[in-house]
Design an enzyme around this catalytic site. Structure first.
Site, PDB file in Angstrom:
ATOM      1  N   ASP A  37       0.848  -1.192   0.000  1.00  0.00           N
ATOM      2  CA  ASP A  37       0.000   0.000   0.000  1.00  0.00           C
ATOM      3  C   ASP A  37       0.887   1.247   0.000  1.00  0.00           C
ATOM      4  OD1 ASP A  37      -3.225   0.432   1.140  1.00  0.00           O
ATOM      5  OD2 ASP A  37      -1.866   2.152   1.046  1.00  0.00           O
ATOM      6  N   THR A 134     -16.076  -2.415  -9.158  1.00  0.00           N
ATOM      7  CA  THR A 134     -17.263  -1.778  -8.591  1.00  0.00           C
ATOM      8  C   THR A 134     -18.481  -1.898  -9.510  1.00  0.00           C
ATOM      9  OG1 THR A 134     -18.166   0.394  -8.013  1.00  0.00           O
ATOM     10  CG2 THR A 134     -16.396   0.398  -9.596  1.00  0.00           C
ATOM     11  N   ASP A 135     -19.666  -1.778  -8.918  1.00  0.00           N
ATOM     12  CA  ASP A 135     -20.885  -1.779  -9.748  1.00  0.00           C
ATOM     13  C   ASP A 135     -21.018  -0.493 -10.566  1.00  0.00           C
ATOM     14  OD1 ASP A 135     -21.517   0.015  -7.712  1.00  0.00           O
ATOM     15  OD2 ASP A 135     -23.353  -0.995  -7.068  1.00  0.00           O
ATOM     16  N   GLU A 136     -20.232   0.540 -10.218  1.00  0.00           N
ATOM     17  CA  GLU A 136     -20.393   1.830 -10.907  1.00  0.00           C
ATOM     18  C   GLU A 136     -20.015   1.753 -12.382  1.00  0.00           C
ATOM     19  OE1 GLU A 136     -19.286   5.373  -8.946  1.00  0.00           O
ATOM     20  OE2 GLU A 136     -19.797   4.616  -6.959  1.00  0.00           O
ATOM     21  N   TYR A 160     -14.157   8.480 -11.826  1.00  0.00           N
ATOM     22  CA  TYR A 160     -13.835   7.292 -11.023  1.00  0.00           C
ATOM     23  C   TYR A 160     -14.308   6.031 -11.731  1.00  0.00           C
ATOM     24  CZ  TYR A 160     -14.664   3.592  -7.583  1.00  0.00           C
ATOM     25  OH  TYR A 160     -14.711   2.367  -6.942  1.00  0.00           O
ATOM     26  N   LYS A 164     -12.210   2.836 -13.341  1.00  0.00           N
ATOM     27  CA  LYS A 164     -12.384   1.439 -12.926  1.00  0.00           C
ATOM     28  C   LYS A 164     -12.787   0.580 -14.135  1.00  0.00           C
ATOM     29  CE  LYS A 164     -12.177  -0.161  -9.296  1.00  0.00           C
ATOM     30  NZ  LYS A 164     -11.041  -0.728  -8.526  1.00  0.00           N
ATOM     31  N   ASN A 190     -20.139  -0.523  -0.024  1.00  0.00           N
ATOM     32  CA  ASN A 190     -19.794  -1.178   1.249  1.00  0.00           C
ATOM     33  C   ASN A 190     -19.949  -0.196   2.405  1.00  0.00           C
ATOM     34  OD1 ASN A 190     -17.226  -3.647   0.747  1.00  0.00           O
ATOM     35  ND2 ASN A 190     -18.766  -3.024  -0.701  1.00  0.00           N
TER      36      ASN A 190
HETATM   37  P1  NAD Z   1      -9.957   3.110   0.058  1.00  0.00           P
HETATM   38  O1  NAD Z   1      -9.859   4.439  -0.622  1.00  0.00           O
HETATM   39  O2  NAD Z   1     -10.445   3.037   1.454  1.00  0.00           O
HETATM   40  O3  NAD Z   1      -8.519   2.389   0.040  1.00  0.00           O
HETATM   41  C1  NAD Z   1      -7.681   2.402  -1.083  1.00  0.00           C
HETATM   42  C2  NAD Z   1      -6.300   1.971  -0.644  1.00  0.00           C
HETATM   43  O4  NAD Z   1      -5.442   1.963  -1.812  1.00  0.00           O
HETATM   44  C3  NAD Z   1      -5.645   2.920   0.375  1.00  0.00           C
HETATM   45  O5  NAD Z   1      -5.076   2.182   1.434  1.00  0.00           O
HETATM   46  C4  NAD Z   1      -4.565   3.627  -0.429  1.00  0.00           C
HETATM   47  O6  NAD Z   1      -3.444   4.016   0.344  1.00  0.00           O
HETATM   48  C5  NAD Z   1      -4.200   2.562  -1.459  1.00  0.00           C
HETATM   49  N1  NAD Z   1      -3.598   3.145  -2.680  1.00  0.00           N
HETATM   50  C6  NAD Z   1      -4.062   4.185  -3.406  1.00  0.00           C
HETATM   51  N2  NAD Z   1      -3.215   4.443  -4.417  1.00  0.00           N
HETATM   52  C7  NAD Z   1      -2.209   3.530  -4.350  1.00  0.00           C
HETATM   53  C8  NAD Z   1      -1.049   3.273  -5.121  1.00  0.00           C
HETATM   54  N3  NAD Z   1      -0.745   4.031  -6.182  1.00  0.00           N
HETATM   55  N4  NAD Z   1      -0.243   2.251  -4.761  1.00  0.00           N
HETATM   56  C9  NAD Z   1      -0.527   1.474  -3.680  1.00  0.00           C
HETATM   57  N5  NAD Z   1      -1.616   1.698  -2.891  1.00  0.00           N
HETATM   58  C10 NAD Z   1      -2.445   2.708  -3.232  1.00  0.00           C
HETATM   59  O7  NAD Z   1     -10.828   2.203  -0.922  1.00  0.00           O
HETATM   60  P2  NAD Z   1     -11.926   1.095  -0.591  1.00  0.00           P
HETATM   61  O8  NAD Z   1     -13.219   1.748  -0.414  1.00  0.00           O
HETATM   62  O9  NAD Z   1     -11.385   0.195   0.442  1.00  0.00           O
HETATM   63  O10 NAD Z   1     -11.955   0.335  -2.000  1.00  0.00           O
HETATM   64  C11 NAD Z   1     -11.040  -0.700  -2.289  1.00  0.00           C
HETATM   65  C12 NAD Z   1     -11.305  -1.232  -3.686  1.00  0.00           C
HETATM   66  O11 NAD Z   1     -12.637  -1.719  -3.764  1.00  0.00           O
HETATM   67  C13 NAD Z   1     -11.183  -0.170  -4.772  1.00  0.00           C
HETATM   68  O12 NAD Z   1     -10.594  -0.775  -5.888  1.00  0.00           O
HETATM   69  C14 NAD Z   1     -12.615   0.233  -5.062  1.00  0.00           C
HETATM   70  O13 NAD Z   1     -12.751   0.662  -6.393  1.00  0.00           O
HETATM   71  C15 NAD Z   1     -13.333  -1.084  -4.824  1.00  0.00           C
HETATM   72  N6  NAD Z   1     -14.731  -0.961  -4.377  1.00  0.00           N
HETATM   73  C16 NAD Z   1     -15.080  -0.167  -3.319  1.00  0.00           C
HETATM   74  C17 NAD Z   1     -16.404  -0.127  -2.885  1.00  0.00           C
HETATM   75  C18 NAD Z   1     -16.819   0.721  -1.708  1.00  0.00           C
HETATM   76  O14 NAD Z   1     -18.014   0.815  -1.432  1.00  0.00           O
HETATM   77  N7  NAD Z   1     -15.916   1.324  -0.962  1.00  0.00           N
HETATM   78  C19 NAD Z   1     -17.379  -0.890  -3.550  1.00  0.00           C
HETATM   79  C20 NAD Z   1     -16.985  -1.686  -4.621  1.00  0.00           C
HETATM   80  C21 NAD Z   1     -15.668  -1.724  -5.030  1.00  0.00           C
HETATM   81  O1  DAU Z   2     -21.136   1.497  -5.689  1.00  0.00           O
HETATM   82  C1  DAU Z   2     -19.843   1.217  -5.267  1.00  0.00           C
HETATM   83  C2  DAU Z   2     -19.119   2.525  -4.987  1.00  0.00           C
HETATM   84  O2  DAU Z   2     -19.680   3.046  -3.788  1.00  0.00           O
HETATM   85  C3  DAU Z   2     -17.614   2.360  -4.839  1.00  0.00           C
HETATM   86  O3  DAU Z   2     -17.077   1.906  -6.055  1.00  0.00           O
HETATM   87  C4  DAU Z   2     -16.965   3.689  -4.425  1.00  0.00           C
HETATM   88  O4  DAU Z   2     -15.585   3.497  -4.203  1.00  0.00           O
HETATM   89  C5  DAU Z   2     -17.630   4.166  -3.151  1.00  0.00           C
HETATM   90  O5  DAU Z   2     -17.103   5.429  -2.798  1.00  0.00           O
HETATM   91  C6  DAU Z   2     -19.139   4.268  -3.331  1.00  0.00           C
HETATM   92  O6  DAU Z   2     -19.491   5.330  -4.244  1.00  0.00           O
HETATM   93  P1  DAU Z   2     -20.714   6.327  -3.957  1.00  0.00           P
HETATM   94  O7  DAU Z   2     -20.487   7.577  -4.710  1.00  0.00           O
HETATM   95  O8  DAU Z   2     -22.012   5.641  -4.130  1.00  0.00           O
HETATM   96  O9  DAU Z   2     -20.491   6.547  -2.357  1.00  0.00           O
HETATM   97  P2  DAU Z   2     -20.561   7.855  -1.434  1.00  0.00           P
HETATM   98  O10 DAU Z   2     -20.478   7.390  -0.029  1.00  0.00           O
HETATM   99  O11 DAU Z   2     -19.626   8.918  -1.896  1.00  0.00           O
HETATM  100  O12 DAU Z   2     -22.052   8.385  -1.701  1.00  0.00           O
HETATM  101  C7  DAU Z   2     -23.198   7.570  -1.466  1.00  0.00           C
HETATM  102  C8  DAU Z   2     -24.427   8.363  -1.893  1.00  0.00           C
HETATM  103  O13 DAU Z   2     -24.600   9.468  -0.989  1.00  0.00           O
HETATM  104  C9  DAU Z   2     -24.322   8.978  -3.267  1.00  0.00           C
HETATM  105  O14 DAU Z   2     -25.585   8.957  -3.888  1.00  0.00           O
HETATM  106  C10 DAU Z   2     -23.892  10.415  -3.004  1.00  0.00           C
HETATM  107  C11 DAU Z   2     -24.546  10.729  -1.675  1.00  0.00           C
HETATM  108  N1  DAU Z   2     -23.808  11.670  -0.809  1.00  0.00           N
HETATM  109  C12 DAU Z   2     -22.501  11.410  -0.549  1.00  0.00           C
HETATM  110  C13 DAU Z   2     -21.757  12.251   0.266  1.00  0.00           C
HETATM  111  C14 DAU Z   2     -20.300  11.974   0.530  1.00  0.00           C
HETATM  112  C15 DAU Z   2     -24.454  12.771  -0.245  1.00  0.00           C
HETATM  113  O15 DAU Z   2     -25.656  12.986  -0.459  1.00  0.00           O
HETATM  114  N2  DAU Z   2     -23.718  13.599   0.564  1.00  0.00           N
HETATM  115  C16 DAU Z   2     -22.397  13.395   0.830  1.00  0.00           C
HETATM  116  O16 DAU Z   2     -21.772  14.220   1.559  1.00  0.00           O
END
Ligand code: NAD
Ligand code: DAU
Length: 354
Positions: A37, A134-136, A160, A164, A190
């Site tokens: 990381d 991601t589903d996005e 983003y 992806k 998540n």
């Molecule tokens: P996060 O932002 O919490 O963590 C990302 C991690 O990647 C961090 O620890 C960061 O330091 C590391 N990183 C970033 N750039 C890097 C680089 N150049 N080299 C090495 N490490 C690096 O992200 P998350 O929410 O845990 O998501 C993890 C993965 O899951 C991502 O690929 C994201 O697209 C995918 N994902 C996230 C969600 C969600 O809801 N959070 C849902 C579906 C898929």
């Molecule tokens: O669907 C999977 C994705 O979910 C992952 O791939 C991304 O990494 C993760 O960040 C997440 O994306 P979203 O954009 O859906 O998550 P976020 O928490 O940023 O926002 C969730 C919803 O809430 C979205 O419709 C935007 C809204 N929102 C978000 C923030 C941060 C607000 O209304 N106010 C806010 O301040």
């Protein structure tokens, strides 16, 4: 010690990555788990305090974009499997800084694919490159559309999701062109412990605690499908071990919530656990300008994963939210440290002196 597998997990100091690392380190003592990381603002080694002294765990502070370093890591640690989670993950940041997303998510993934291909030198037996997506990438749904299946055509809208989607295409290209054994999963939103408080749920919990405004984008009518992070980690474990090479699996909670309804559940839960009168914090709701290109609805059809590998979410949403809110309330120190940047400074200094 001779380990049965040498598994590289990228992004293991982030939110989902830390849960995946914890699961694998504890469940598979016969595997060496190499957490790689860069420790960007989103990476935090505090997330892994409970496993850092385990004998089968190693941490490497490296950038996935550096192909030469990735090749060294593969050789030095005899990497035979990759679970790739490292990424820039926040949609709002991608709108203001798309280049960083292209660099990390596209070029970083490409560099790992190339390192795998070169290091495994066409001896792909027993190797696997697992890409976490991601589903996005599927774009957006109308209220009455059916759920995203694995067959849905890619249609990303934000920088983003475009980055992806591009990385998913590169993974498939390495599979189809060079025969690299790959697998991809696309997961919904998540939630749970250790999520950086820029994302909706931890941001709102933190703001409610501090009586700060809750910025609801647009009318709060967008819909997301929420999955407890440990259920995602379990799905990754299952797909890594039993998934079909070259295949794609959707992961989701079958748990759709309109943002404003979810926000009210969070408010009620935080108020109750803080001993405030129920609903007191609803006055903090502040409707703000919508996110540019804001996708209306995501919803995952995870039937394939259920039918083929027997995975289902285990946690009911009410229980997941209760656990999550309680965790943030009980870990105020963690929240404070990531909101004031102390952890970042600490690690910068620590690595400078090595
Ligand atoms: P996060 O932002 O919490 O963590 C990302 C991690 O990647 C961090 O620890 C960061 O330091 C590391 N990183 C970033 N750039 C890097 C680089 N150049 N080299 C090495 N490490 C690096 O992200 P998350 O929410 O845990 O998501 C993890 C993965 O899951 C991502 O690929 C994201 O697209 C995918 N994902 C996230 C969600 C969600 O809801 N959070 C849902 C579906 C898929
Ligand atoms: O669907 C999977 C994705 O979910 C992952 O791939 C991304 O990494 C993760 O960040 C997440 O994306 P979203 O954009 O859906 O998550 P976020 O928490 O940023 O926002 C969730 C919803 O809430 C979205 O419709 C935007 C809204 N929102 C978000 C923030 C941060 C607000 O209304 N106010 C806010 O301040």
């Amino acid at each position: 010690m001779n380990y049965r597998r040498n598994l590289l997990i990228t992004g293991g100091a982030g939110f989902i990555g830390s849960h995946v690392v914890r699961l694998f380190v504890n469940k598979y003592p016969e595997y060496r788990i190499i957490n790689l990381d860069k420790l960007t603002y989103a990476g935090n080694l505090e997330n892994l305090r409970d496993v850092e002294s385990k004998p089968n765990y190693i941490f490497l502070k490296e950038d996935i974009c550096d192909l030469v370093r990735m090749l060294d890591v593969f050789t030095k640690y005899k990497v035979d499997g990759v679970i790739h989670l490292a990424a820039e993950s926040h949609v709002d940041r991608s709108i203001t800084d798309p280049f960083t997303f292209a660099k990390t998510n596209v070029m970083g993934t490409l560099s790992l694919l190339q390192a795998s291909k070169e290091s495994w030198a066409n001896d792909f037996d027993g190797k696997l490159f697992y890409h976490v997506s991601t589903d996005e990438v599927y774009g957006t749904l109308e209220f009455d559309d059916s759920l995203f299946t694995e067959e849905k055509k890619y249609d990303p809208h934000s920088p983003y999701s475009a980055s992806k989607a591009a990385s998913d295409h590169f993974v498939r290209a390495y599979h189809d062109t060079y025969g690299l054994p790959t697998v991809i999963s696309n997961c919904s939103n998540n939630y749970g412990p250790y999520q950086f408080p820029e994302k909706l749920i931890p941001l709102f919990i933190n703001n409610i605690c501090n009586n700060k405004p809750l910025p609801v984008y647009g009318k709060g009518e967008n819909i997301r499908d929420w999955l407890y992070v440990e259920d995602h980690a379990r799905a990754i474990d299952l797909i890594f071990h039993k998934g079909q090479t070259g295949d794609t699996y959707n992961i989701g909670g079958f748990n759709e919530w309109k943002n404003i309804d979810l926000i009210k559940v969070i408010i009620r839960t935080v108020d109750r656990l803080l001993g405030r009168e129920t609903g007191t914090s609803e006055k903090l709701i502040t409707y703000v300008t919508d996110r540019a290109g804001h996708d209306l609805r995501y919803a995952i059809d995870a039937t394939k994963l259920k039918n083929e590998l027997g995975w289902e979410p285990t946690l009911q949403f009410e229980e997941g939210i209760e656990n999550t809110v309680s965790w943030y309330l009980n870990n105020q120190e963690w929240l404070d440290s990531v909101t004031n940047g102390v952890y970042q400074k600490y690690y910068e200094e620590m690595y400078e002196t090595r």
